[in-house]
Structure formats: C-alpha cells, structure tokens
Design an enzyme around this catalytic site. Structure first.
Site, PDB file in Angstrom:
ATOM      1  N   GLU A 194      -3.038 -13.991  41.278  1.00 26.05           N
ATOM      2  CA  GLU A 194      -3.991 -13.814  42.349  1.00 26.05           C
ATOM      3  C   GLU A 194      -4.329 -12.339  42.472  1.00 26.05           C
ATOM      4  OE1 GLU A 194      -2.722 -15.832  45.806  1.00 26.05           O
ATOM      5  OE2 GLU A 194      -4.620 -15.495  46.861  1.00 26.05           O
ATOM      6  N   GLY A 195      -5.590 -12.026  42.354  1.00 23.03           N
ATOM      7  CA  GLY A 195      -6.012 -10.640  42.494  1.00 23.03           C
ATOM      8  C   GLY A 195      -6.772 -10.465  43.794  1.00 23.03           C
TER       9      GLY A 195
ATOM     10  N   ALA B 247     -10.267 -12.386  42.883  1.00 21.24           N
ATOM     11  CA  ALA B 247     -10.262 -13.655  42.168  1.00 21.24           C
ATOM     12  C   ALA B 247      -8.853 -14.220  42.040  1.00 21.24           C
ATOM     13  CB  ALA B 247     -10.857 -13.476  40.783  1.00 21.24           C
ATOM     14  N   THR B 248      -8.770 -15.531  41.939  1.00 16.83           N
ATOM     15  CA  THR B 248      -7.502 -16.198  41.678  1.00 16.83           C
ATOM     16  C   THR B 248      -7.658 -16.952  40.370  1.00 16.83           C
ATOM     17  OG1 THR B 248      -7.325 -16.495  44.041  1.00 16.83           O
ATOM     18  CG2 THR B 248      -5.766 -17.705  42.695  1.00 16.83           C
TER      19      THR B 248
ATOM     20  N   LYS C  23     -11.039 -18.936  36.618  1.00 21.26           N
ATOM     21  CA  LYS C  23     -11.045 -17.726  37.440  1.00 21.26           C
ATOM     22  C   LYS C  23     -11.931 -18.008  38.643  1.00 21.26           C
ATOM     23  CE  LYS C  23     -11.906 -12.768  36.897  1.00 21.26           C
ATOM     24  NZ  LYS C  23     -12.244 -11.727  35.918  1.00 21.26           N
TER      25      LYS C  23
ATOM     26  N   ASP D 170     -11.985  -0.676  31.561  1.00 20.60           N
ATOM     27  CA  ASP D 170     -10.773  -1.003  32.329  1.00 20.60           C
ATOM     28  C   ASP D 170      -9.687  -1.541  31.413  1.00 20.60           C
ATOM     29  OD1 ASP D 170      -9.175  -1.118  34.549  1.00 20.60           O
ATOM     30  OD2 ASP D 170      -9.939  -3.045  35.245  1.00 20.60           O
TER      31      ASP D 170
END
Lengths: 432, 365
Positions: A108-109, A112-113, A129, A221
């Site tokens: 989990e970010g 987004a999960t 996502k 990134d």
C-alpha cells in the site's frame, strides 16, 4: 452469502499456503487442496461478479496479513490456479472490473494499493494497482503518464500494462504480475547478492534502461522498490509515474525527482536540464547496493546532507572537473573545501571481488553528468564479459533468461537454510 | 555556436523515426465538409476560435508550446465525435490532459484555477468528467508526436546537418529562430484547412518556406528531409500552397514576435499594438518559462515595465536555455544568461533604427 463463502475458501488456501511453506513435505498435498478450494472460489464468485471483488479483497487482506507477504512456493500453486481459470475464457471483456479477481493485498502506497489478482480473461496472474481518484484534480498526472508511456513500451525488461479499469472512485491498472521486487529480494538476502545474480540483474536493468532511453523516455525514479523480479530472476522496470518523454529541444525539468538516496549530484544542486544520465546515476547506486548489500549513499534526509555524503566518496568537484558547476542553482562556493576523491572500494569492499565491477560502478557514479556512461555502453562493459555473448542477440521482447545457462543462482543464505533443513540444494529458484 | 557532430545527427534521426511511428499509429485526419466538420455540427470558424482560445489559456498559464500542441493533437483526435455544445468543455479538458502529461508537477495548475481563469463556463466537475471520457475514448494513449515536436526535430536536423544555411538569419541564434517558426506553426494549427495534414507535413512545410526565403540552397536539404519524413510530394505541395497563403495573413503580426524589449522607448510601441492584459500575479505564481505563443511580447512588456533589463530578457532566455543544451552553445563558461546579454545589442544593431530586426515578408523570393 456467496461472498462470504468465497472469502473463507480463499482463506483456507492461505492457510495451506502457510503450511506449505513451513513444512516442505506437505507441499504437494497442500497445493492440491488449495487448487481445489480456489476452483470453488471461482465457481462461487462468477454468478455475482459485480459485488464480489470489494468484499473479497477486504476479507482477503485482513486474513492474509498473518502470513508472509511473499511465499515463493506460490509459484507452483499459481500454475494450477491459472489452469483452473482457463475454461472461463470466452466472453469476458477487457476494461471491466469483473474480469479480474483480487487475491491479496501486496503493498500500500500513498496514492495506490497493489493487489495480487487473477485475470478471468486468460487466467494469468496479474498485479492490480488500484489508484483512488482525487475529487479535486481528477486522474493523477502520475497515472496519465504511466499509462500513456507504458502503452508504448514493449520490452522484456519493462513491466507490461495489460488493461485499465475505470470506475467511479478508482482507477485500476492491470499489470504483469511479478513475484517480488529488488528491495525485498535484497532484504531477504542481506550482505550482498551472489555475484552472478548481480550481473544478471544489472544486465537486465541496463537493458531496460537502454530501451527506454532509445525511446527518449526518462524513468526518473529508479530504486530497488521499482525494480520487479520474477521467480526466474527476470528483472523489470516499473512505476513510470514520474517518467516523462524527452523532447527536442530539451525542456527544463523538475529537480524534485528521484528518491533522495538515488538522486544524482547535479539534480541535488538544482540542475533542470538533465537527460538519461539521471537514470544512470540511480542505476549505479542500485548496482553498488546489490554488490555491497547496503545503499551506497544512504541515511540522509536532506539534499545538502546527501551531497556531503557523495562528496566524501567522489571528492568535491571543481569547475575543472565539472565545467558549469558554479552555475547550478544550488551551488554553494563553500563546497569547494578540497577533499580528495577515493576509490569506491573504500566504502564498498565487495566491489573489489568482482573483476571490473568497481570500474563500471565508478563510470556510472560520475559526478559530471555528461561523463556518465550510457546504458547502451554499460551493457558492453567488461563487467558483463562472463555472460554468454548470445545475450546481446536476444530480441527486445524476449527475456535474457531464455538463453541456456543463464539463470538465477541460489543466494548463499538460501543454501545455508536448505542445508539446515536437511535437504539438498537443487539450485532451484524456489529456494531463494 | 558549435555544430553538433554526427552522433547528434543520428540521435535526431532516431528522434524523428520514433516520432513518425507515434504519429502514424494514431493519425486520422478530421475532414471539413459542407461547412461543418464531417459528422458533427462544428463549423470551421468555431473550430478556429476554439484553437485560438486554447492558445491564449496555454500562454496565460505559461505552458510550454509542446503542451499547447499536444492539447490540439488530442482535440483533433476527438473531433469526429464531438458536438458543438461540448466543444469548449472538450477543449479545456484536452488542455488539462496535455498539462498533466507534459508540464512538471509544480507547474500544473489546479483544475479549478484553470476553469476560473480560462473564463470557460464549465465547472471543474464537468471538466474532470470529460477528462475521464477522453482518456477512455483514446484508450489512455496520449503520448503522440505533435507538429511542434516535428518542427523542433526538423529544425535541429537542419542546424546539425547544414549549419551554414542559416547563417544570414535575422534571428541570430537557432533558439530565437525556432521561436519565430513556432509562432507560424501555431498560427497554422488554428487554421481549419490545414487540419487535414499530418503534423510532420505541416512542420516540414514551415521549415521549407523559411529555407526558401533564406537560402538558394534549400532544395537538396528539403529533398533529404522529405525522404526522412516519408512525406509524399503531392500532399507536401498542397500543404505548402495553403500554408504560404495562410502565412501571408500572419505577416503584419510578425513584428509581435520580435524580442527586443531592451529599450524603454519600444515599450510604448509594443503595448500599443497588444492591448491584452494579463494578470501580473501569474508571473509570480508560476515558474517563469518560455513563451513562444502570442503572449511573448506582451509578457515581456509586462515584465520590463516593472523590472530592469535582465528580467526583461528572461523569457527568451529560459527558452534559449533549452536549446543551449541541444546546440551545445557555450555550456560551461558563459551560461545562458550571459549569452543573452550579448545577443540583444546585436539584435538591436541588426535592426538599425527600427526597433524590430529586419524580417522578410513571407512571400518574398
């Protein structure tokens, strides 16, 4: 009612999964059982697809938290699951939420999960996502960039975007499923990776980078978390949310890109005219981290600190070693306190063990951006000479692991574990 | 200026190849028929007004010219199924999508701000709904090659392969020259007769017309570029005729493109010609960036009214920075800003007593 039974059936398979990984001998049996249960899940779930996923994954994530998030034995069961889904193939559309079943939450970010899921269209495992849509700003720009760029990138070392599902509140990207990422892999194998695996991963990382750079796309990134790894040892670049296409003439870009530890010194100094050399620095950091088992320029929380860390190793640059340095927005003359450059092996002793590793690392971790090696040239570096030459002939969309004798080696700590269990090391990927 | 060597030229060829592939994959020409766009109720003049409106908002928010071009490319792909009453909403949503794709995080304005400042009568919610419809309709495939991309690539190719051709330019460096051509391109993009041509064709025509004016040796260069761009000659000739006519209209306003706000005496002149007013807080809230669009002289005027000369040169300067890298113009020692300082006097002296550098009328042979 159906949802509940679906949830508990899957939970049963979770349990067997746990058991399977704890005692190896029960594996076959557990697999068979879980396949059976999963088949039930699919049958039960199909008649009411519209309401099923929601309940399904909430139940799922709650129960699954008890178990290890990644079990490599999964792979074998997955094959069976895939089989069980094949018969349903006809008439299931792309782009519909009901075409995918959520299996479990992977991570989990902030925006987004990610769930592990399975496609009813072709029975493949997928990563789902799920991005929640902001009410104010609509679709996040990261999602737009990721989708529109990934649609154009077809390469064995770039994660594949299968499908996009829009619902009222969420947006789901259906991506190729990968078993783990480099950050987790390194966490599970502390103290540096097997030199052959470093070579294999690095080759694939550079191969993916060379491809996107040829398409004039910057990732912006790169870090171990965004490098996905399959159980076979395939490595793929993921998370193109910050990526962007370069144009002619080069626009100036944001200098707020790349996670701090992997950010090159020119960008730390506020440069905005960077190019593919940006990704090369990050890839260099990942390289040393794989070799050494420790992030190379880590532990800092601000740009000046990060620069300080880099200068301790590379030495403080001057206008002679880096023309244009003093013109950079955040350049401060007090930096010029002289400090002599050291060899990278001073901070990363393991670099000296593999021939040419230190040379490759120092060509990637060069402070002056145009001095950095390109991804294409790095692939031809002597460091990769032990790899079979056929690797260079593999077509872009084919994995380098299709070349005979190229495979993932068991990591040292896995060998110990398997000896302790009194089993023979078979060199199989499942003993990672 | 150092000339980029052969590696640069092959890099550009690769850029061109990639862009052509992207263009070819999604290219579908909107067709005007019986006073409306085929299959819709949109008239040519409505279309043109919409494009000009988008150009204005785009420059108001100081987006890159690529962002404007991208929003028009997206819009053109949607036209066949658009209705007049939604045209404005579609157009502004295209701009939102183009900004999210092409602008950096810190520059992207909030949708609410864009809705208010653009003066469109659509609520942010409507725009966002349209955004999702567009994404769905275009299958999230926004990464296309715009006419602007092609203009930049062709220009860079000419500069790298035949650097001597553009020696006698009134614009003394390649970046100012591209900026000048960009203006022409944007004008053409707002012209409904030219919508039928691919961006690559349109850009190549603009370069060709410019080379024709500047040099007798243009023919071999253009033949080479035509081959590289895989443009058919009939289409090319047809487009060239139309663009030539179109640019005639542009000619009087060519002067607005001249960047020379160095003397205060000129300011009155510029302002008199361009009675637009842009809120000055925009300048502060956004990173100052290249303005190639209509607003360039206007913003220059706004800026130099309050600031001293170096600030007045800012805009072209920023633009120039982008090109500096491309053409490796004194990367190290001098830096972009310093160079500009030297440029303006040149421009000024080149223009003689006139505040504007000598510009040829487009039709002159």
């Amino acid at each position: 009612m159906l949802c509940v039974s679906a949830g508990s059936a899957r939970c049963g398979s979770c349990c067997s999964e746990g058991r399977g990984s704890q005692r190896g001998r029960g594996l076959q049996h557990a697999e068979a059982a879980s396949t059976e249960e999963l088949r039930d899940v699919t049958r039960a779930a199909l008649p009411v697809p519209s309401q099923q996923p929601q309940h399904f994954h909430t139940l799922q994530s709650r129960r699954c938290r008890m178990w290890r998030p990644w079990t490599y034995n999964d792979h074998f069961k997955e094959q069976d699951v895939v089989e069980s889904f094949k018969w349903q193939r006809q008439g299931i559309p792309f782009g519909a939420a009901t075409s995918y079943v959520h299996l479990k939450k992977l991570c989990e970010g902030s925006s987004a999960t990610v769930y592990k899921g399975i496609s009813r269209i072709n029975g493949q495992l997928v990563a789902l996502k799920v991005i929640s849509l902001e009410t104010e700003e609509g679709v996040p720009f990261t999602a737009i960039r990721e989708a529109s760029l990934l649609k154009h990138l077809k390469h064995a070392n770039i994660v594949l975007l299968h499908d996009i599902i829009q619902t009222k509140e969420t947006l789901t990207f259906v991506l190729e499923y990968m078993h783990t990422d480099l950050a987790q892999y390194m966490a599970q194998h502390p103290g540096g990776l097997h030199p052959c695996n470093v070579m294999l991963f690095m080759f694939q990382l550079l191969r993916g980078l060379a491809y996107i750079h040829r398409q004039h796309i910057l990732h912006r990134d790169l870090k171990p978390q965004n490098l996905l790894i399959s159980c076979l040892g395939e490595l793929k670049l993921a998370d193109f949310g910050l990526a962007r296409a370069k144009s002619i003439p080069s626009q100036t870009y944001s200098s707020e890109v790349v996670t701090l530890w992997y950010r090159p010194p020119d960008v730390l100094l506020g440069a905005t005219d960077y190019s593919s050399d940006l990704d090369i620095w990050s890839a260099g950091c990942v390289f040393v981290e794989m070799v050494q088992g420790q992030p190379v320029f880590a532990g800092t929380s601000s740009a000046p600190e990060q620069l300080e860390k880099i200068w301790t190793v590379l030495g403080v640059p001057t206008e002679d070693t880096w023309p244009g340095l003093s013109k950079l927005p955040k350049y401060k003359p007090e930096l010029t306190a002289s400090r002599r450059p050291q060899r990278l092996r001073v901070i990363c002793d393991r670099l000296s063990r593999a021939p040419a590793a230190e040379d490759l690392a120092s060509r990637m971790l060069t402070a002056f951006p145009p001095g950095r090696i390109s991804a294409q040239d790095a692939l031809l570096h002597g460091f990769f000479s032990p790899l079979p030459p056929q690797l260079y002939q593999v077509p872009p969309e084919q994995s380098v692991l299709t070349v005979p004798a190229v495979r993932l080696q068991p990591e040292i700590c896995d060998l110990f574990t398997s000896y302790r269990k009194g089993r023979l090391s078979q060199g199989s990927s499942k003993f990672w | 200026m150092k000339c980029p060597g052969p590696p640069e030229s092959s890099r550009l060829a690769c850029f061109l190849e990639n862009a052509l592939v992207r263009e070819a994959r999604i290219w579908k020409a909107p067709v005007f028929q019986n006073l409306t766009l085929k299959g819709t109720d949109i008239s040519p003049s409505c279309y043109e007004k919409t494009i000009i409106w988008i150009a204005e908002i785009s420059s108001q928010f100081q987006f890159h010219s690529e962002t404007f071009a991208l929003s028009i490319s997206i819009l053109n792909r949607l036209l066949a199924s658009a209705r007049l009453k939604y045209l404005q909403c579609i157009a502004i949503s295209c701009l939102v999508l183009a900004a999210k794709t092409n602008e950096e995080d810190e520059v992207i304005p909030s949708v609410k701000m864009l809705a208010v400042q653009s003066g469109c009568k659509r609520s942010p919610a409507e725009i966002l709904r349209m955004e999702r419809i567009i994404l769905d309709k275009l299958h999230w495939d926004l990464y296309t090659a715009t006419p602007m991309d092609f203009l930049n690539i062709f220009h860079a190719l000419v500069m790298s392969n035949w650097p001597h051709l553009l020696n006698g330019l009134p614009q003394t460096n390649p970046s100012l020259h591209v900026a000048f051509l960009t203006k022409q391109l944007q004008h053409c993009m707002a012209c409904h007769q030219l919508v039928q041509f691919k961006g690559s064709t349109l850009a190549l025509v603009i370069i060709t017309l410019e080379l024709e004016r500047q040099t007798p040796d243009w023919f071999p260069v253009i033949t080479d570029l035509l081959k590289k761009a895989q443009v058919t000659s009939t289409e090319f000739m047809h487009c060239k005729e139309l663009v030539d006519q179109e640019l005639m209209h542009l000619q009087p306003s060519n002067a607005i493109y001249i960047f020379c706000p160095i003397s205060q005496a000129i300011q009155g002149d510029t302002e008199a010609k361009f009675p637009y007013h842009y809120p000055s807080e925009l300048k502060n809230s956004h990173q100052v960036k290249l303005q190639v669009a209509v607003s360039q002289p206007v913003s220059a005027a706004v800026m130099s009214a309050t600031a001293q000369i170096p600030d007045g040169t800012m805009e072209t300067d920023e633009y120039y920075d982008g090109f500096r890298y491309l053409y490796s113009e004194d990367r190290g020692a001098d830096g972009g800003r310093g160079h500009m300082g030297g440029l303006c006097p040149q421009l000024k002296s080149g223009g003689g007593s006139s505040p504007c550098p000598p510009l040829q009328p487009p039709g002159r042979e």
